[in-house]
Design a protein around this motif. Structure first.
Motif, PDB file in Angstrom:
ATOM      1  N   MET B 228       0.831  -1.201   0.000  1.00  0.00           N
ATOM      2  CA  MET B 228       0.000   0.000   0.000  1.00  0.00           C
ATOM      3  C   MET B 228       0.872   1.261   0.000  1.00  0.00           C
ATOM      4  SD  MET B 228      -3.111   0.670   2.602  1.00  0.00           S
ATOM      5  CE  MET B 228      -4.167   2.100   2.447  1.00  0.00           C
ATOM      6  N   GLY B 229       1.944   1.228   0.783  1.00  0.00           N
ATOM      7  CA  GLY B 229       2.792   2.403   0.864  1.00  0.00           C
ATOM      8  C   GLY B 229       4.091   2.122   1.576  1.00  0.00           C
ATOM      9  N   PHE B 230       5.106   2.926   1.261  1.00  0.00           N
ATOM     10  CA  PHE B 230       6.396   2.869   1.950  1.00  0.00           C
ATOM     11  C   PHE B 230       6.437   4.053   2.910  1.00  0.00           C
ATOM     12  CE2 PHE B 230       9.113   0.651  -1.604  1.00  0.00           C
ATOM     13  CZ  PHE B 230       8.316  -0.477  -1.497  1.00  0.00           C
ATOM     14  N   ARG B 231       6.589   3.745   4.200  1.00  0.00           N
ATOM     15  CA  ARG B 231       6.782   4.829   5.164  1.00  0.00           C
ATOM     16  C   ARG B 231       8.271   5.114   5.251  1.00  0.00           C
ATOM     17  NH1 ARG B 231       2.492   4.778   9.912  1.00  0.00           N
ATOM     18  NH2 ARG B 231       0.666   4.111   8.747  1.00  0.00           N
ATOM     19  N   LEU B 232       8.643   6.369   5.190  1.00  0.00           N
ATOM     20  CA  LEU B 232      10.058   6.729   5.191  1.00  0.00           C
ATOM     21  C   LEU B 232      10.465   7.292   6.544  1.00  0.00           C
ATOM     22  CD1 LEU B 232      10.356   8.467   1.706  1.00  0.00           C
ATOM     23  CD2 LEU B 232      10.609   6.046   2.264  1.00  0.00           C
ATOM     24  N   GLN B 233      11.720   7.009   6.902  1.00  0.00           N
ATOM     25  CA  GLN B 233      12.284   7.570   8.131  1.00  0.00           C
ATOM     26  C   GLN B 233      13.602   8.236   7.798  1.00  0.00           C
ATOM     27  OE1 GLN B 233      12.266   3.872  10.185  1.00  0.00           O
ATOM     28  NE2 GLN B 233      10.597   4.465  11.556  1.00  0.00           N
ATOM     29  N   GLY B 234      13.923   9.250   8.568  1.00  0.00           N
ATOM     30  CA  GLY B 234      15.164   9.985   8.341  1.00  0.00           C
ATOM     31  C   GLY B 234      14.920  11.391   8.809  1.00  0.00           C
ATOM     32  N   SER B 235      15.264  12.361   7.969  1.00  0.00           N
ATOM     33  CA  SER B 235      14.976  13.739   8.338  1.00  0.00           C
ATOM     34  C   SER B 235      13.479  13.942   8.357  1.00  0.00           C
ATOM     35  CB  SER B 235      15.570  14.690   7.303  1.00  0.00           C
ATOM     36  OG  SER B 235      16.941  14.474   7.215  1.00  0.00           O
ATOM     37  N   LYS B 236      12.968  14.463   9.464  1.00  0.00           N
ATOM     38  CA  LYS B 236      11.545  14.798   9.493  1.00  0.00           C
ATOM     39  C   LYS B 236      11.346  16.073   8.684  1.00  0.00           C
ATOM     40  CE  LYS B 236       9.926  12.873  13.891  1.00  0.00           C
ATOM     41  NZ  LYS B 236       8.972  11.851  13.495  1.00  0.00           N
ATOM     42  N   LEU B 237      10.350  16.057   7.815  1.00  0.00           N
ATOM     43  CA  LEU B 237      10.049  17.251   7.033  1.00  0.00           C
ATOM     44  C   LEU B 237       8.909  17.993   7.713  1.00  0.00           C
ATOM     45  CD1 LEU B 237      10.171  15.692   3.448  1.00  0.00           C
ATOM     46  CD2 LEU B 237      12.034  16.691   4.774  1.00  0.00           C
ATOM     47  N   ALA B 238       8.835  19.302   7.470  1.00  0.00           N
ATOM     48  CA  ALA B 238       7.795  20.107   8.094  1.00  0.00           C
ATOM     49  C   ALA B 238       7.040  20.863   7.015  1.00  0.00           C
ATOM     50  CB  ALA B 238       8.421  21.082   9.071  1.00  0.00           C
ATOM     51  N   LEU B 239       5.969  21.502   7.419  1.00  0.00           N
ATOM     52  CA  LEU B 239       5.240  22.388   6.514  1.00  0.00           C
ATOM     53  C   LEU B 239       5.339  23.799   7.076  1.00  0.00           C
ATOM     54  CD1 LEU B 239       2.012  20.250   6.056  1.00  0.00           C
ATOM     55  CD2 LEU B 239       3.774  20.619   4.345  1.00  0.00           C
ATOM     56  N   ASN B 240       5.266  24.794   6.215  1.00  0.00           N
ATOM     57  CA  ASN B 240       5.271  26.185   6.674  1.00  0.00           C
ATOM     58  C   ASN B 240       4.168  26.415   7.686  1.00  0.00           C
ATOM     59  OD1 ASN B 240       7.434  27.346   5.296  1.00  0.00           O
ATOM     60  ND2 ASN B 240       6.251  27.348   3.392  1.00  0.00           N
TER      61      ASN B 240
END
Lengths: 240, 336
Positions: B228-240
């Motif tokens: 269904m999907g690949f969950r990624l880990q590493g740098s957390k991204l943010a939104l403005n």
């Protein structure tokens, strides 16, 4: 990527094989009618390289095969698709939309079936019975089907009971769960992961691949939630 | 003509190129994670590209062929055995009656495709053979294969009969063609693949730092990843700004950003619509590479324009077309 602006909608790509046609930036019945009309036109007027379309609240996403649309790589597929959509724009006005049906959905609110009902009440600064009254007191419009088979996105929820999505989705949500996300409410047709706040559960089957048609609701239908007791829920379970 | 499943492997399902035209009802596309490998595999055994095949995930099954069959195995690179003898991948192979197919763990990639001349004889549901596991429909009773399943196969085409006349079909342990899909065209499955992506509709909701991280940092595919999907880990991204989007269509390769900051790449069994910001979109031509990435492997992203993405799409389609033409010629000349 600068969206192509035309009179009544603008378009932008979703990857290299889909284009989004946006009819507005807020949910409204007026925008919904444009979405349905555009979708109805596509349904009747397929063109080479068109695969399928998905109508949503404010958008219709058109999936296409760039290889076919570009005449096997000779033309610019995206330009061709934009051009095709601009051609359709004038014809959408003439489409007649069918009458809406009303469908009633019995729901047991709270307890283990609505683990987030207390959170939704707290977030709204209301009591749990008030949340139930407000949620079941409205007539909802099925704006779109998506996310899971037969999952209706319903418009018309009172914004007093709005609640944000969970910051991390649950891995398993049982079929029939009724939930809230932002200003939207909906019903989970299948066991699936999801980020909605769960407030109740229904035993009505929204999707049954053995049934014709397999999907219960369609865009344009009206829906009403009917609160039921645990006894009624149990009775319904034995005699659906 | 049938396949007997002796051991099912980790996750073996019937798939094809996907179930289209029902996304507007919320019915997912599903189908092969690596459609390129499935399409080539079908062509190698003289099928149309859309025939049903088995998708084999990481630890492969043990399968007995009840009759002589013409098969091909594409996708991963690893050691595969027929009657305990290693066999080439990406090639047509004749297996005699009662042959047994087994798999070692793949060296690279994690999804193999077993195609059979004629295709698997399973019912089409809503126009497709693909298994939709959550809805328990399509494929083989809507579920992964189990030990003891016996899957019927359709009668092969004239092509197989032509090739039949060229080989002794009882030749042990098997007969493989002298030709196959050229290795220089295999999707580049590397230790840390670079996946080319286009900016998504909500890309500009990312602050500068998150944009930089998306392009410069590597991301690990989490163990909570599936079809269904690949969950990624590493740098957390943010939104403005936190944003509640109005739900709209998503597709295979859409990279969503939930509020927890860990991106999710939607894969073959993705839902039809979603409300999380769509920060990027994997190009069609690189979905095959992504499909072969294992949990705990890392990937990187590289930005590419729509025009270039579509050019790469045409290149991949051209390769498939060339393979189709080349195989037609082989059939005409009855060459094995």
């Amino acid at each position: 990527m600068i969206p192509e602006q035309t009179a009544s909608f603008h378009v932008y790509p979703l990857g290299d094989a889909a284009i989004v046609v946006e009819f507005g930036t807020a949910i409204s019945e007026d925008v919904h009618k444009k979405v349905r009309a555009f979708a109805a036109y596509l349904e009747k007027n397929r063109f080479p390289g068109m695969i399928e379309y998905v109508p949503a609240f404010t958008t219709v996403t058109l999936f296409y095969d760039p290889w076919m649309v570009s005449k096997l790589g000779k033309l610019d597929a995206y330009q061709e698709i934009v051009h095709t959509i601009q051609q359709i724009e004038n014809k959408v006005e003439e489409i007649e939309l069918p009458e809406a049906r009303l469908v009633e959905i019995p729901v047991y609110y709270g307890d283990e079936f609505g683990p987030d009902l207390a959170f939704v009440a707290e977030h709204a600064h209301l009591t749990i019975p008030e949340i139930i009254d407000i949620h079941s007191g409205a007539e909802y419009l099925v704006y779109m089907i998506g996310f899971a088979p037969g999952f209706p996105y319903l418009g018309g929820m009172d914004t007093r009971i709005a609640a944000p999505r969970r910051s991390s989705p649950r891995r398993v949500i049982p079929a029939g769960s009724v939930g809230i996300a932002g200003n939207q409410t909906g019903i989970y047709p299948l066991e699936t992961p999801g980020g909605w706040q769960l407030i109740g559960r229904t035993l009505v089957s929204l999707f049954d691949p053995q049934r014709q048609p397999p999907v219960l609701l369609q865009a344009g239908d009206k829906v009403r939630f009917v609160p039921i007791s645990k006894a009624e829920y149990a009775a319904y379970k034995s005699h659906p | 003509m049938s396949l007997e499943i002796i051991r099912p492997g980790l996750l073996t399902t019937v798939q094809d190129t996907g179930r289209y035209h029902f996304r507007k009802q919320g019915i997912i596309v599903s189908g092969a994670m690596d459609t390129f490998a499935l399409r080539i595999g079908n062509l190698l055994v003289g099928n149309s590209e859309e025939e049903a095949a088995l998708e084999i995930t990481f630890a492969g099954p043990e399968i007995r062929f009840t009759q002589p069959h013409l098969i091909a195995i594409t996708g991963t690179l690893g050691t595969t055995y027929i009657n305990n003898e290693p066999v080439s991948l990406w090639k047509p192979v004749f297996v005699p009656k009662d042959s047994v197919l087994t798999f070692g763990l793949p060296r690279t990639g994690c999804r193999a495709y077993l195609t059979i001349a004629g295709g698997l004889d399973v019912p089409k549901v809503m126009g497709s053979y693909a298994t939709y596991m959550r809805a328990k429909m399509g494929g083989w009773f809507g579920r992964p294969l189990q030990a003891g399943d016996i899957l019927p196969c359709k009668e092969p085409t004239g092509y197989t009969h032509k090739l039949n006349n060229l080989v002794k079909t009882d030749a042990q342990p098997y007969v493989q063609a002298t030709w196959g899909f050229a290795s220089r065209y295999y999707p580049a499955i590397t230790h840390e693949p670079v996946i080319r992506v286009m900016r998504g509709p909500e890309y500009d909701h990312l602050p500068e730092q998150s944009k930089a991280d998306l392009w410069n940092k590597s991301f690990q595919v989490s163990t909570q990843s599936d079809r269904m999907g690949f969950r990624l880990q590493g740098s957390k991204l943010a939104l403005n700004n936190p944003v509640e989007l109005i739900s709209s269509a998503v597709t295979f390769g859409t990279i969503q950003l939930p509020p927890d900051g860990n991106p999710i790449i939607l894969m073959a069994d993705h839902q039809t619509t979603g409300g999380y910001p769509r920060i990027a979109q994997v190009i069609s031509a690189d979905l095959s590479i992504l499909a072969q990435v294992l949990p705990q492997q890392t990937i990187r992203f590289k930005e590419i324009s729509l025009t270039d993405a579509q050019q790469l799409y045409y290149q991949q389609e051209s390769i498939i077309r060339q393979v189709r033409e080349a195989i037609k010629l082989r059939i005409k000349q009855a060459q094995l």
